[in-house]
Motif scaffolding. Structure first.
Motif, PDB file in Angstrom:
ATOM      1  N   GLU A   1     -24.914  -5.315 -29.345  1.00 52.90           N
ATOM      2  CA  GLU A   1     -24.696  -6.612 -28.710  1.00 52.90           C
ATOM      3  C   GLU A   1     -23.480  -7.288 -29.328  1.00 52.90           C
ATOM      4  O   GLU A   1     -23.366  -7.418 -30.548  1.00 52.90           O
ATOM      5  CB  GLU A   1     -25.930  -7.510 -28.894  1.00 52.90           C
ATOM      6  CG  GLU A   1     -25.816  -8.790 -28.105  1.00 52.90           C
ATOM      7  CD  GLU A   1     -27.124  -9.561 -28.063  1.00 52.90           C
ATOM      8  OE1 GLU A   1     -27.036 -10.793 -27.897  1.00 52.90           O
ATOM      9  OE2 GLU A   1     -28.201  -8.958 -28.190  1.00 52.90           O
ATOM     10  N   LYS A   2     -22.540  -7.666 -28.463  1.00 57.40           N
ATOM     11  CA  LYS A   2     -21.342  -8.395 -28.886  1.00 57.40           C
ATOM     12  C   LYS A   2     -21.140  -9.544 -27.913  1.00 57.40           C
ATOM     13  O   LYS A   2     -21.059  -9.331 -26.702  1.00 57.40           O
ATOM     14  CB  LYS A   2     -20.110  -7.497 -28.869  1.00 57.40           C
ATOM     15  CG  LYS A   2     -20.019  -6.545 -30.027  1.00 57.40           C
ATOM     16  CD  LYS A   2     -18.676  -5.853 -30.048  1.00 57.40           C
ATOM     17  CE  LYS A   2     -18.586  -4.932 -31.237  1.00 57.40           C
ATOM     18  NZ  LYS A   2     -17.315  -4.236 -31.286  1.00 57.40           N
ATOM     19  N   GLY A   3     -21.070 -10.752 -28.441  1.00 54.92           N
ATOM     20  CA  GLY A   3     -20.841 -11.913 -27.604  1.00 54.92           C
ATOM     21  C   GLY A   3     -21.913 -12.099 -26.538  1.00 54.92           C
ATOM     22  O   GLY A   3     -21.612 -12.561 -25.439  1.00 54.92           O
ATOM     23  N   GLY A   4     -23.138 -11.737 -26.856  1.00 48.64           N
ATOM     24  CA  GLY A   4     -24.241 -11.894 -25.920  1.00 48.64           C
ATOM     25  C   GLY A   4     -24.321 -10.814 -24.854  1.00 48.64           C
ATOM     26  O   GLY A   4     -25.179 -10.867 -23.981  1.00 48.64           O
ATOM     27  N   VAL A   5     -23.429  -9.827 -24.927  1.00 49.34           N
ATOM     28  CA  VAL A   5     -23.432  -8.737 -23.951  1.00 49.34           C
ATOM     29  C   VAL A   5     -23.945  -7.476 -24.640  1.00 49.34           C
ATOM     30  O   VAL A   5     -23.426  -7.075 -25.683  1.00 49.34           O
ATOM     31  CB  VAL A   5     -22.011  -8.494 -23.386  1.00 49.34           C
ATOM     32  CG1 VAL A   5     -21.998  -7.298 -22.451  1.00 49.34           C
ATOM     33  CG2 VAL A   5     -21.502  -9.740 -22.693  1.00 49.34           C
ATOM     34  N   ARG A   6     -24.965  -6.870 -24.047  1.00 50.19           N
ATOM     35  CA  ARG A   6     -25.520  -5.628 -24.590  1.00 50.19           C
ATOM     36  C   ARG A   6     -24.878  -4.443 -23.888  1.00 50.19           C
ATOM     37  O   ARG A   6     -24.705  -4.438 -22.678  1.00 50.19           O
ATOM     38  CB  ARG A   6     -27.037  -5.599 -24.400  1.00 50.19           C
ATOM     39  CG  ARG A   6     -27.744  -6.604 -25.295  1.00 50.19           C
ATOM     40  CD  ARG A   6     -29.236  -6.727 -24.992  1.00 50.19           C
ATOM     41  NE  ARG A   6     -29.987  -5.505 -25.079  1.00 50.19           N
ATOM     42  CZ  ARG A   6     -30.596  -5.039 -26.173  1.00 50.19           C
ATOM     43  NH1 ARG A   6     -30.524  -5.731 -27.289  1.00 50.19           N
ATOM     44  NH2 ARG A   6     -31.286  -3.918 -26.146  1.00 50.19           N
ATOM     45  N   SER A   7     -24.526  -3.444 -24.686  1.00 48.66           N
ATOM     46  CA  SER A   7     -23.961  -2.227 -24.109  1.00 48.66           C
ATOM     47  C   SER A   7     -24.431  -1.037 -24.937  1.00 48.66           C
ATOM     48  O   SER A   7     -24.929  -1.185 -26.045  1.00 48.66           O
ATOM     49  CB  SER A   7     -22.430  -2.299 -24.077  1.00 48.66           C
ATOM     50  OG  SER A   7     -21.917  -2.487 -25.373  1.00 48.66           O
ATOM     51  N   ALA A   8     -24.267   0.142 -24.376  1.00 48.31           N
ATOM     52  CA  ALA A   8     -24.632   1.374 -25.080  1.00 48.31           C
ATOM     53  C   ALA A   8     -23.382   1.971 -25.719  1.00 48.31           C
ATOM     54  O   ALA A   8     -22.297   1.916 -25.149  1.00 48.31           O
ATOM     55  CB  ALA A   8     -25.245   2.376 -24.115  1.00 48.31           C
ATOM     56  N   TYR A   9     -23.564   2.499 -26.921  1.00 51.07           N
ATOM     57  CA  TYR A   9     -22.477   3.157 -27.636  1.00 51.07           C
ATOM     58  C   TYR A   9     -22.971   4.531 -28.059  1.00 51.07           C
ATOM     59  O   TYR A   9     -24.031   4.671 -28.669  1.00 51.07           O
ATOM     60  CB  TYR A   9     -22.083   2.335 -28.872  1.00 51.07           C
ATOM     61  CG  TYR A   9     -20.960   2.970 -29.652  1.00 51.07           C
ATOM     62  CD1 TYR A   9     -19.645   2.823 -29.227  1.00 51.07           C
ATOM     63  CD2 TYR A   9     -21.215   3.730 -30.789  1.00 51.07           C
ATOM     64  CE1 TYR A   9     -18.599   3.415 -29.931  1.00 51.07           C
ATOM     65  CE2 TYR A   9     -20.181   4.320 -31.494  1.00 51.07           C
ATOM     66  CZ  TYR A   9     -18.883   4.164 -31.060  1.00 51.07           C
ATOM     67  OH  TYR A   9     -17.863   4.755 -31.751  1.00 51.07           O
ATOM     68  N   ILE A  10     -22.222   5.567 -27.733  1.00 51.23           N
ATOM     69  CA  ILE A  10     -22.570   6.911 -28.145  1.00 51.23           C
ATOM     70  C   ILE A  10     -21.902   7.189 -29.487  1.00 51.23           C
ATOM     71  O   ILE A  10     -20.683   7.255 -29.579  1.00 51.23           O
ATOM     72  CB  ILE A  10     -22.152   7.964 -27.100  1.00 51.23           C
ATOM     73  CG1 ILE A  10     -22.899   7.717 -25.789  1.00 51.23           C
ATOM     74  CG2 ILE A  10     -22.399   9.373 -27.623  1.00 51.23           C
ATOM     75  CD1 ILE A  10     -22.465   8.593 -24.650  1.00 51.23           C
ATOM     76  N   TYR A  11     -22.722   7.308 -30.531  1.00 55.61           N
ATOM     77  CA  TYR A  11     -22.202   7.609 -31.857  1.00 55.61           C
ATOM     78  C   TYR A  11     -21.846   9.083 -31.988  1.00 55.61           C
ATOM     79  O   TYR A  11     -20.872   9.433 -32.638  1.00 55.61           O
ATOM     80  CB  TYR A  11     -23.221   7.269 -32.940  1.00 55.61           C
ATOM     81  CG  TYR A  11     -23.165   5.831 -33.393  1.00 55.61           C
ATOM     82  CD1 TYR A  11     -22.150   5.389 -34.226  1.00 55.61           C
ATOM     83  CD2 TYR A  11     -24.110   4.919 -32.969  1.00 55.61           C
ATOM     84  CE1 TYR A  11     -22.080   4.075 -34.638  1.00 55.61           C
ATOM     85  CE2 TYR A  11     -24.059   3.597 -33.382  1.00 55.61           C
ATOM     86  CZ  TYR A  11     -23.040   3.178 -34.219  1.00 55.61           C
ATOM     87  OH  TYR A  11     -22.975   1.879 -34.618  1.00 55.61           O
TER      88      TYR A  11
END
Length: 99
Positions: A84-94
């Motif tokens: 979550e960055k700036g209230g926006v959730r996203s998926a990140y593939i590590y």
């Protein structure tokens, strides 16, 4: 056909050791980390990102399983996180790997 299944504890143990080595090697090759400290730095990074192992909130580790006839086998792994960055959730593939 391939499916995603949650990573087992045994698979996680094997995966994280392999990932630590691979990440250290990548950072040595890129010149980011010196050989002497790369393994320690990689281990610290992984412990920071996955402090509770498979139970770390918002981190999801899977085995990619191939199915053929009556058998199934691991063909890869997938680690993704919800960030979550700036209230926006996203998926990140590590990390993703394929055998």
């Amino acid at each position: 056909m391939s499916i995603l299944v949650p990573m087992s504890s045994d698979a996680f143990t094997r995966y994280v050791e392999s990932a630590i080595i691979s990440y250290a090697q990548q950072n040595i090759k890129s010149g980011r980390w010196p050989v002497e400290t790369a393994m320690t730095q990689s281990r610290v990074e992984h412990e920071k990102l996955l402090p509770q192992g498979l139970q770390t909130p918002d981190n999801y580790l899977f085995e990619i399983r191939g199915i053929s006839g009556n058998s199934d086998f691991t063909v890869g792994t997938l680690w993704l996180a919800v960030i979550e960055k700036g209230g926006v959730r996203s998926a990140y593939i590590y990390n993703e790997t394929f055998a």
